[in-house]
Design a protein around this motif. Structure first.
Motif, PDB file in Angstrom:
ATOM      1  N   MET A   1      -7.855  15.735   4.942  1.00  0.00           N
ATOM      2  CA  MET A   1      -6.595  15.376   4.242  1.00  0.00           C
ATOM      3  C   MET A   1      -6.691  15.914   2.806  1.00  0.00           C
ATOM      4  SD  MET A   1      -7.840  11.512   3.986  1.00  0.00           S
ATOM      5  CE  MET A   1      -9.573  11.342   3.610  1.00  0.00           C
ATOM      6  N   GLY A   2      -5.558  16.348   2.294  1.00  0.00           N
ATOM      7  CA  GLY A   2      -5.570  16.890   0.923  1.00  0.00           C
ATOM      8  C   GLY A   2      -5.812  15.766  -0.067  1.00  0.00           C
ATOM      9  N   SER A   3      -6.493  16.091  -1.198  1.00  0.00           N
ATOM     10  CA  SER A   3      -6.708  15.007  -2.178  1.00  0.00           C
ATOM     11  C   SER A   3      -5.438  14.913  -3.019  1.00  0.00           C
ATOM     12  CB  SER A   3      -7.901  15.370  -3.061  1.00  0.00           C
ATOM     13  OG  SER A   3      -7.570  16.538  -3.795  1.00  0.00           O
ATOM     14  N   SER A   4      -4.917  13.707  -3.151  1.00  0.00           N
ATOM     15  CA  SER A   4      -3.662  13.537  -3.904  1.00  0.00           C
ATOM     16  C   SER A   4      -3.959  13.868  -5.368  1.00  0.00           C
ATOM     17  CB  SER A   4      -3.218  12.082  -3.800  1.00  0.00           C
ATOM     18  OG  SER A   4      -4.173  11.267  -4.464  1.00  0.00           O
ATOM     19  N   CYS A   5      -3.025  14.550  -6.032  1.00  0.00           N
ATOM     20  CA  CYS A   5      -3.342  14.964  -7.401  1.00  0.00           C
ATOM     21  C   CYS A   5      -3.192  13.755  -8.328  1.00  0.00           C
ATOM     22  CB  CYS A   5      -2.429  16.097  -7.839  1.00  0.00           C
ATOM     23  SG  CYS A   5      -0.716  15.604  -7.798  1.00  0.00           S
ATOM     24  N   SER A   6      -2.249  12.839  -7.988  1.00  0.00           N
ATOM     25  CA  SER A   6      -2.116  11.708  -8.905  1.00  0.00           C
ATOM     26  C   SER A   6      -2.606  10.462  -8.166  1.00  0.00           C
ATOM     27  CB  SER A   6      -0.628  11.546  -9.248  1.00  0.00           C
ATOM     28  OG  SER A   6       0.053  11.275  -8.042  1.00  0.00           O
ATOM     29  N   ASN A   7      -3.919  10.307  -8.065  1.00  0.00           N
ATOM     30  CA  ASN A   7      -4.402   9.120  -7.357  1.00  0.00           C
ATOM     31  C   ASN A   7      -4.176   7.909  -8.264  1.00  0.00           C
ATOM     32  OD1 ASN A   7      -6.126  10.003  -9.263  1.00  0.00           O
ATOM     33  ND2 ASN A   7      -8.006   9.705  -8.063  1.00  0.00           N
ATOM     34  N   ASN A   8      -3.691   6.813  -7.677  1.00  0.00           N
ATOM     35  CA  ASN A   8      -3.423   5.653  -8.517  1.00  0.00           C
ATOM     36  C   ASN A   8      -4.785   5.080  -8.947  1.00  0.00           C
ATOM     37  OD1 ASN A   8      -3.987   5.134  -5.838  1.00  0.00           O
ATOM     38  ND2 ASN A   8      -3.120   3.046  -5.960  1.00  0.00           N
ATOM     39  N   LEU A   9      -5.070   5.149 -10.253  1.00  0.00           N
ATOM     40  CA  LEU A   9      -6.390   4.760 -10.733  1.00  0.00           C
ATOM     41  C   LEU A   9      -6.513   3.252 -10.702  1.00  0.00           C
ATOM     42  CD1 LEU A   9      -6.938   7.158 -13.744  1.00  0.00           C
ATOM     43  CD2 LEU A   9      -7.694   7.366 -11.388  1.00  0.00           C
ATOM     44  N   GLY A  10      -7.671   2.783 -10.367  1.00  0.00           N
ATOM     45  CA  GLY A  10      -7.910   1.340 -10.404  1.00  0.00           C
ATOM     46  C   GLY A  10      -9.021   1.013  -9.430  1.00  0.00           C
ATOM     47  N   ILE A  11      -9.606  -0.162  -9.627  1.00  0.00           N
ATOM     48  CA  ILE A  11     -10.728  -0.576  -8.794  1.00  0.00           C
ATOM     49  C   ILE A  11     -10.155  -1.154  -7.498  1.00  0.00           C
ATOM     50  CG2 ILE A  11     -12.706  -2.123  -8.657  1.00  0.00           C
ATOM     51  CD1 ILE A  11     -12.661  -2.019 -11.821  1.00  0.00           C
ATOM     52  N   PRO A  12     -10.554  -0.630  -6.333  1.00  0.00           N
ATOM     53  CA  PRO A  12      -9.978  -1.103  -5.073  1.00  0.00           C
ATOM     54  C   PRO A  12     -10.312  -2.569  -4.803  1.00  0.00           C
ATOM     55  CG  PRO A  12     -11.844   0.359  -4.650  1.00  0.00           C
ATOM     56  CD  PRO A  12     -11.603   0.376  -6.131  1.00  0.00           C
ATOM     57  N   PRO A  13      -9.333  -3.364  -4.316  1.00  0.00           N
ATOM     58  CA  PRO A  13      -9.602  -4.768  -3.993  1.00  0.00           C
ATOM     59  C   PRO A  13     -10.419  -4.873  -2.696  1.00  0.00           C
ATOM     60  CG  PRO A  13      -7.364  -4.185  -3.392  1.00  0.00           C
ATOM     61  CD  PRO A  13      -7.948  -2.981  -4.069  1.00  0.00           C
ATOM     62  N   GLY A  14     -10.979  -6.041  -2.446  1.00  0.00           N
ATOM     63  CA  GLY A  14     -11.755  -6.236  -1.213  1.00  0.00           C
ATOM     64  C   GLY A  14     -10.856  -6.127   0.015  1.00  0.00           C
ATOM     65  N   ASN A  15     -11.436  -5.697   1.138  1.00  0.00           N
ATOM     66  CA  ASN A  15     -10.668  -5.548   2.390  1.00  0.00           C
ATOM     67  C   ASN A  15     -10.734  -6.799   3.260  1.00  0.00           C
ATOM     68  OD1 ASN A  15     -10.118  -2.762   1.855  1.00  0.00           O
ATOM     69  ND2 ASN A  15     -12.261  -2.350   2.342  1.00  0.00           N
ATOM     70  N   GLY A  16     -11.635  -7.748   2.941  1.00  0.00           N
ATOM     71  CA  GLY A  16     -11.880  -8.892   3.818  1.00  0.00           C
ATOM     72  C   GLY A  16     -10.739  -9.903   3.801  1.00  0.00           C
ATOM     73  N   PRO A  17     -10.855 -10.947   4.622  1.00  0.00           N
ATOM     74  CA  PRO A  17      -9.786 -11.946   4.770  1.00  0.00           C
ATOM     75  C   PRO A  17      -9.638 -12.883   3.579  1.00  0.00           C
ATOM     76  CG  PRO A  17     -11.686 -12.525   6.132  1.00  0.00           C
ATOM     77  CD  PRO A  17     -11.983 -11.182   5.552  1.00  0.00           C
ATOM     78  N   ASN A  18     -10.654 -12.952   2.697  1.00  0.00           N
ATOM     79  CA  ASN A  18     -10.585 -13.924   1.603  1.00  0.00           C
ATOM     80  C   ASN A  18     -10.032 -13.302   0.325  1.00  0.00           C
ATOM     81  OD1 ASN A  18     -12.288 -16.266   2.831  1.00  0.00           O
ATOM     82  ND2 ASN A  18     -13.538 -14.445   3.160  1.00  0.00           N
ATOM     83  N   ALA A  19      -9.225 -14.090  -0.415  1.00  0.00           N
ATOM     84  CA  ALA A  19      -8.898 -13.707  -1.791  1.00  0.00           C
ATOM     85  C   ALA A  19     -10.185 -13.903  -2.598  1.00  0.00           C
ATOM     86  CB  ALA A  19      -7.792 -14.607  -2.328  1.00  0.00           C
ATOM     87  N   VAL A  20     -10.297 -13.186  -3.711  1.00  0.00           N
ATOM     88  CA  VAL A  20     -11.544 -13.199  -4.488  1.00  0.00           C
ATOM     89  C   VAL A  20     -11.325 -13.797  -5.873  1.00  0.00           C
ATOM     90  CG1 VAL A  20     -13.343 -11.735  -5.520  1.00  0.00           C
ATOM     91  CG2 VAL A  20     -12.449 -11.205  -3.239  1.00  0.00           C
ATOM     92  N   GLY A  21     -12.183 -14.764  -6.197  1.00  0.00           N
ATOM     93  CA  GLY A  21     -12.194 -15.367  -7.534  1.00  0.00           C
ATOM     94  C   GLY A  21     -13.378 -14.813  -8.324  1.00  0.00           C
ATOM     95  N   CYS A  22     -13.305 -14.963  -9.636  1.00  0.00           N
ATOM     96  CA  CYS A  22     -14.339 -14.404 -10.505  1.00  0.00           C
ATOM     97  C   CYS A  22     -14.480 -15.273 -11.749  1.00  0.00           C
ATOM     98  CB  CYS A  22     -13.890 -12.995 -10.867  1.00  0.00           C
ATOM     99  SG  CYS A  22     -14.901 -12.173 -12.051  1.00  0.00           S
ATOM    100  N   THR A  23     -15.724 -15.591 -12.124  1.00  0.00           N
ATOM    101  CA  THR A  23     -15.938 -16.378 -13.336  1.00  0.00           C
ATOM    102  C   THR A  23     -17.306 -16.022 -13.913  1.00  0.00           C
ATOM    103  OG1 THR A  23     -15.786 -18.622 -14.253  1.00  0.00           O
ATOM    104  CG2 THR A  23     -17.035 -18.373 -12.209  1.00  0.00           C
TER     105      THR A  23
END
Ligand SMILES: CCN(CC)CCN(C[C@]12C[C@](c3ccc(C(F)(F)F)cc3)(C1)C2)C(=O)Cn1c(SCc2ccc(F)cc2)nc(=O)c2c1C=CC2
Length: 402
Positions: A1-23
């Motif tokens: 697949m071609g690499s998109s020239c304008s990839n939306n920058l950002g850290i990818p979220p987790g793929n699992g079933p749970n929402a993620v908290g952070c502290t």
């Protein structure tokens, strides 16, 4: 697949079933206490804010020191490039899981700090793990801080502090910056001392999590909004792993050797220089080496191979098209050409690379922590069975023999 020239920058979220908290947690205000960022499964939150990826500008100063760049200039560059990124997790969200969570202690690389591996840590938390990403105080981090009591003379009177709502009454941040190898200083003694401290800090973090799990009230000198009592009986303390990147990979080996509560280890592009050869026969737990294609060299790989065993599972794979920086979050945060220029990106799409790394890790953890999940669907990845994986290493070891 071609690499998109304008990839939306950002850290990818987790793929699992749970929402993620952070502290964040800091056990006491000394440099000897443990300091870590906690990622955990949480209640779905609509409006909760997401924490800054780089919490204070001093971290950029430390990064400049590490990169041997001018602080003032690079602080502006880093702020411009990375200042606005958020972590894919909800700050201080209430913990929520309908089963006990296995635990991972994560150790960062040389010149890094606790927040830079959030794509990996958030993925693990989304899959049901509680992850403590420690911030080491061995002067290998770009920057870290603790608190010093202000001398009596400088104390503002309590009423004033109370009224101003200052969170850390009379506590002033003391910054510890990256300590470069001095000219002519030999590497091994410093790095060996640091890897031992790093392992102790991972073990201390585990001890604090054990206390928190028992429900006794523990002090957190960082007065966050997170209710630590919600973590009572949340952890499955028979299912604990240690994980780390580069210098953090060496820390994995050292920590496995010192603490049998760590049932297995995952070492990402491990740097083996800091380790004594004599500890290798003393490590009894399974280890998974997940390497980049560009960082490794014959001497480093041959030391990993000294850990090969007929009775204890030791696995190694290499992800095609990756570089050393394919594991920390920076790899997601710049466009393609600047990322490749700064060696933050390899040829492979960064999200595909971290996806393979995370799935292979989850399969290995299921196998050696005895999880009852479906991560075994990714077992073939542990043996490098994928078009983007190489079983073992791409490094030609014969050269090192000559
Ligand atoms: C400059 C001279 N030299 C000092 C020893 C640094 C040389 N260097 C390669 C670098 C790190 C690099 C980097 C970072 C970050 C940006 C940014 F622009 F994105 F911020 C750019 C460019 C510069 C690629 C490494 O040290 C590689 N490395 C690492 S890098 C871990 C790290 C550090 C900072 C981060 F922000 C993210 C990740 N962790 C280790 O444990 C070990 C090694 C080598 C052996 C053991």
């Amino acid at each position: 697949m071609g690499s998109s020239c304008s990839n939306n920058l950002g850290i990818p979220p987790g793929n699992g079933p749970n929402a993620v908290g952070c502290t964040d947690f800091m056990m006491d205000h000394t440099a000897e206490g443990t300091f870590f960022r906690l990622y955990y499964p949480c209640q779905e939150m609509e409006s909760a804010e997401k924490p800054d990826w780089v919490p204070c500008k001093e971290y950029f100063n430390g990064l400049a020191d590490f990169m041997k760049m001018n602080r003032a200039l690079s602080e502006r560059i880093f702020n411009y490039l990375f200042g606005s990124f958020k972590i894919p997790a909800y700050l201080d969200a209430p913990f929520k899981s309908n089963e006990k969570c296995p635990v991972i202690i994560f150790s960062h690389g040389l010149g890094a700090f606790r927040t830079l591996y959030s794509a990996i840590c958030a993925e693990m938390a989304s899959q049901g793990f509680i992850v403590a990403s420690v911030e080491h105080r061995d002067q290998s981090a770009s920057a870290t801080y603790y608190f010093c009591d202000k001398p009596e003379s400088e104390r503002s009177n309590a009423s004033l502090t109370k009224s101003s709502g200052a969170t850390q009454q009379n506590l002033v941040k003391e910054w510890m910056y990256y300590r470069a190898l001095r000219h002519g200083e030999s590497e091994f003694p410093l790095r060996n001392k640091q890897v031992k401290q790093r392992a102790d800090e991972c073990i201390l973090a585990l001890d604090k999590l054990t206390e928190i799990n028992s429900g006794i009230s523990v002090q957190n000198v960082l007065e966050t909004q997170f209710d630590w009592s919600t973590l009572k009986n949340s952890m499955d303390l028979c299912r604990i792993a240690v994980m780390g990147h580069s210098f953090g990979g060496a820390t994995v080996i050292e920590a496995l050797c010192k603490e049998v509560k760590f049932k297995c280890g995952v070492a990402l592009d491990s740097w083996m220089t800091p380790l004594d050869d004599e500890i290798f026969p003393r490590v009894k737990q399974p280890i998974f080496f997940i390497n980049s294609e560009k960082f490794q060299w014959a001497g480093n790989i041959s030391r990993m191979k000294k850990l090969d065993s007929a009775v204890i599972q030791r696995k190694m794979i290499t992800i095609r098209g990756t570089v050393h920086q394919s594991f920390p979050d920076f790899t997601f945060l710049t466009g393609n050409w600047i990322g490749k220029l700064m060696k933050l990106k390899g040829e492979i799409d960064p999200e595909l690379a971290i996806d393979l790394c995370n799935k292979a890790t989850l399969a290995f953890l299921q196998r050696h922590l005895g999880l009852e999940k479906n991560f075994n669907q990714w077992d073939p990845l542990i043996d490098g069975e994928d078009e983007n994986l190489i079983p073992g290493t791409n490094v030609n070891l014969l050269q090192s023999a000559i």
